[in-house]
Write an enzyme that holds these catalytic residues in place. Structure first.
Site, PDB file in Angstrom:
ATOM      1  N   SER A  58      -9.245   1.760   3.681  1.00 28.85           N
ATOM      2  CA  SER A  58      -8.430   2.575   2.802  1.00 28.85           C
ATOM      3  C   SER A  58      -7.438   1.769   1.964  1.00 28.85           C
ATOM      4  O   SER A  58      -6.797   2.344   1.080  1.00 28.85           O
ATOM      5  CB  SER A  58      -7.671   3.616   3.629  1.00 28.85           C
ATOM      6  OG  SER A  58      -6.795   2.996   4.545  1.00 28.85           O
TER       7      SER A  58
ATOM      8  N   SER B 218      -9.464  -0.912   7.700  1.00 27.26           N
ATOM      9  CA  SER B 218      -8.968  -0.637   6.343  1.00 27.26           C
ATOM     10  C   SER B 218      -8.288  -1.802   5.630  1.00 27.26           C
ATOM     11  O   SER B 218      -8.015  -1.709   4.435  1.00 27.26           O
ATOM     12  CB  SER B 218      -8.009   0.559   6.362  1.00 27.26           C
ATOM     13  OG  SER B 218      -8.730   1.753   6.521  1.00 27.26           O
TER      14      SER B 218
ATOM     15  N   LYS C 127       0.848  -1.207   0.000  1.00 30.65           N
ATOM     16  CA  LYS C 127       0.000   0.000   0.000  1.00 30.65           C
ATOM     17  C   LYS C 127       0.875   1.245   0.000  1.00 30.65           C
ATOM     18  O   LYS C 127       1.910   1.287   0.696  1.00 30.65           O
ATOM     19  CB  LYS C 127      -0.888  -0.043   1.253  1.00 30.65           C
ATOM     20  CG  LYS C 127      -1.851   1.117   1.418  1.00 30.65           C
ATOM     21  CD  LYS C 127      -2.670   0.931   2.692  1.00 30.65           C
ATOM     22  CE  LYS C 127      -3.708   2.017   2.895  1.00 30.65           C
ATOM     23  NZ  LYS C 127      -4.511   1.797   4.127  1.00 30.65           N
TER      24      LYS C 127
END
Lengths: 468, 51
Positions: free
Chosen positions: A146, A170, A76
């Site tokens: 996220s 997330s 990420k």
């Protein structure tokens, strides 16, 4: 690449395939499918092919190699990768490259992993939509967030493993919405050194993977103490995959009802009840319970996130508010202006909530607690609310209320696929465990995964079918 | 807001006030949960120090 890590590792060790071939395939798949998915913000072609060459060299030498030797993975884009910028999904972040790898990236590299790129994050890791990334099950819908880029990339088969972060859900939110496995480890199990924080007392790092076994082997690699992160636990790291075949016979599992699990969509309720029945068929003992204190989950979660995020981003919000999404800007402003007493109340509430969960684990001798990962399936990209038979709730609150209790308590929690709704959208089963007992929730998840075929279902956009 | 460094034209005092009011109202719901607790004790040593 539709191989699991275990399948790919076997093929690499037998010489059936090389890491260069796997990496080239991943790069080609990303080129073919990510134009519509937008799950990657950076593809490191040169670096990944060089890493693949090194992995092939070690594999050919016949010596000891790491468990991820030659396997393509993604991270990420809030996790620093030396030589590349960390953009955090934000136009406010500088273009200059990070000067070093995050600890988790170092550990992946040391295990032989080939990092092919960085995945899209919702702005500042503070949201559940992750634009512009698309859900591979339905291009009109969000992948969750996220860590939405990581979820979409794994679900589409671009990589078998992607790292994410989880402050209020997330990792588990995109895992559930994209039909894959997501693991939020215990607070302190995985170092956060070199990861951009959102809310430091709630942030966790963990894997999103195609299978439970892949999550276990990834956790083995990234877990453990770290001098660069004083919150990283000194406890030894077990081999998390060692109990995956042990089944659930005789295990006592709590089934959480009431708030904050309800209300939920009927298809989610049906899938969750069926999953519980299947675990009973596998020999688990079910204890139905409610934890009234969890009604305060959202107030505690956002009472902590706002001031902690504002403290970290205090210069950004003052200097460049025009570069921040209005909703996130409001959160940061609130964090700067609200009296400290609100933060302290939220911290105290968090302790009460954690104690309430512990009380139920102890009183009922539970091995784990089960909930639907989320009360609803993937929202449309412009959807702001869910309507639960007349009860209106924002998409964000819906997606956070079932996951955040385990950020507040720091307990490990796993999401595994457990169904599809009538529109063909994935549904997740959440399995939360005792502190530092990730092995148990992985064991339960593996038993469920083996008994059902939900983890083997593929979305319309997938490397197997290549529809895009 | 100006004293907090929030003097950009994007910040509308009325909007900020309304948002803060909603957040305070949400935070106040915690009072019910906390009425039987005695507060955090940040001075207590973690038991692991005894190990």
């Amino acid at each position: 690449m539709s191989l699991s890590v275990q399948q790919a590792a076997r093929a690499l060790r037998s010489g059936e395939v090389t890491s260069r071939q796997l990496t080239n395939q991943a790069l080609a798949d990303i080129a073919a499918l990510d134009g519509s998915l937008e799950s990657f913000v950076l593809v490191d072609r040169t670096g990944s092919l060089a890493a693949a060459e090194r992995a092939d060299h070690y594999l050919a030498s016949g010596g000891a190699v790491g468990p991820l030797a030659g396997i393509p993975v993604a991270i990420k884009d809030i996790i620093h990768m030396g030589g590349h910028p960390t953009r955090c999904g934000s136009p406010a972040y500088p273009e200059h490259p990070a000067d070093r790898d995050a600890t988790v990236v170092t550990r992946l590299r040391e295990a032989g992993a080939v990092i092919v790129g960085k995945t899209t994050a919702h702005e500042l890791a503070c949201g559940v939509y992750t634009p512009p990334t698309t859900n591979p099950w339905d291009t009109d819908r969000v992948p969750g967030g996220s860590s939405g880029g990581s979820g979409a990339a794994v679900a589409a088969g671009l990589v078998p493993i992607a790292l994410g972060s989880d402050t209020g859900g997330s990792i588990r939110i995109p895992a559930a919405l994209c039909g894959i496995v997501g693991l939020k480890p215990t607070y302190g199990r995985v170092s956060r050194a070199g990861v951009e924080p959102l809310s430091w007392s709630l942030d966790h790092i963990g894997p999103l993977t195609a299978t439970v076994a892949d999550a276990a082997v990834t956790l083995d690699i990234i877990a453990g103490s770290d001098p660069a992160d004083p919150t990283a636990s000194q406890l030894p790291v077990p081999e998390h995959g060692s109990m995956l075949g042990a089944g659930v016979e005789g295990l006592r599992l709590g089934v959480l009802g009431g708030t904050p699990v309800e209300p939920m969509q009927p298809a989610v309720e049906d899938a969750f009840n069926l999953a519980v029945d299947q675990l009973v068929d596998l020999g688990a003992k079910i204890v139905r319970l409610e934890i009234p204190e969890l009604a305060h989950t959202l107030a505690a979660e956002f009472g902590i996130v706002a001031p902690e995020a504002a403290a970290y981003h205090r210069n950004l919000i003052r200097a460049s508010p025009d570069l921040i999404d209005p909703g996130i800007r409001a959160l940061l402003v609130a964090g700067l202006l609200l009296p400290a007493v609100h933060y302290l109340k939220a911290l105290e509430a968090r302790r009460v909530i954690a104690e309430a969960i512990r009380r139920e684990f102890q009183a009922n001798s539970l091995a784990a607690l089960l909930t639907p990962t989320l009360p609803a399936t993937a929202a449309l990209k412009d959807q702001e609310e869910f309507d639960y038979n007349g009860v209106i709730e924002s998409v964000t609150y819906s997606y956070v209320r079932t996951t955040a209790p385990f950020n507040l308590s720091g307990l490990p929690a796993l999401s595994v696929p457990c169904g599809l709704d009538p529109a063909g959208l994935p549904i997740g089963l959440q399995i939360a465990g005792r502190p530092f007992n990730e092995s148990m929730i992985l064991r339960i998840g593996a038993a469920y995964e083996a008994a059902t075929d939900w983890s083997r279902r593929k979305p319309p956009i997938h490397t197997d079918g290549k529809a895009a | 807001m100006r004293r907090a460094g929030l003097d950009h034209e994007l910040f509308k005092p009325e909007e900020v006030a309304a948002d803060l009011t909603a957040r305070i109202r949400m935070n106040d719901t915690l009072d019910d949960l906390l009425k039987r607790t005695s507060g955090l004790d940040p001075t207590a040593f973690d038991p692991s120090w005894q190990a």
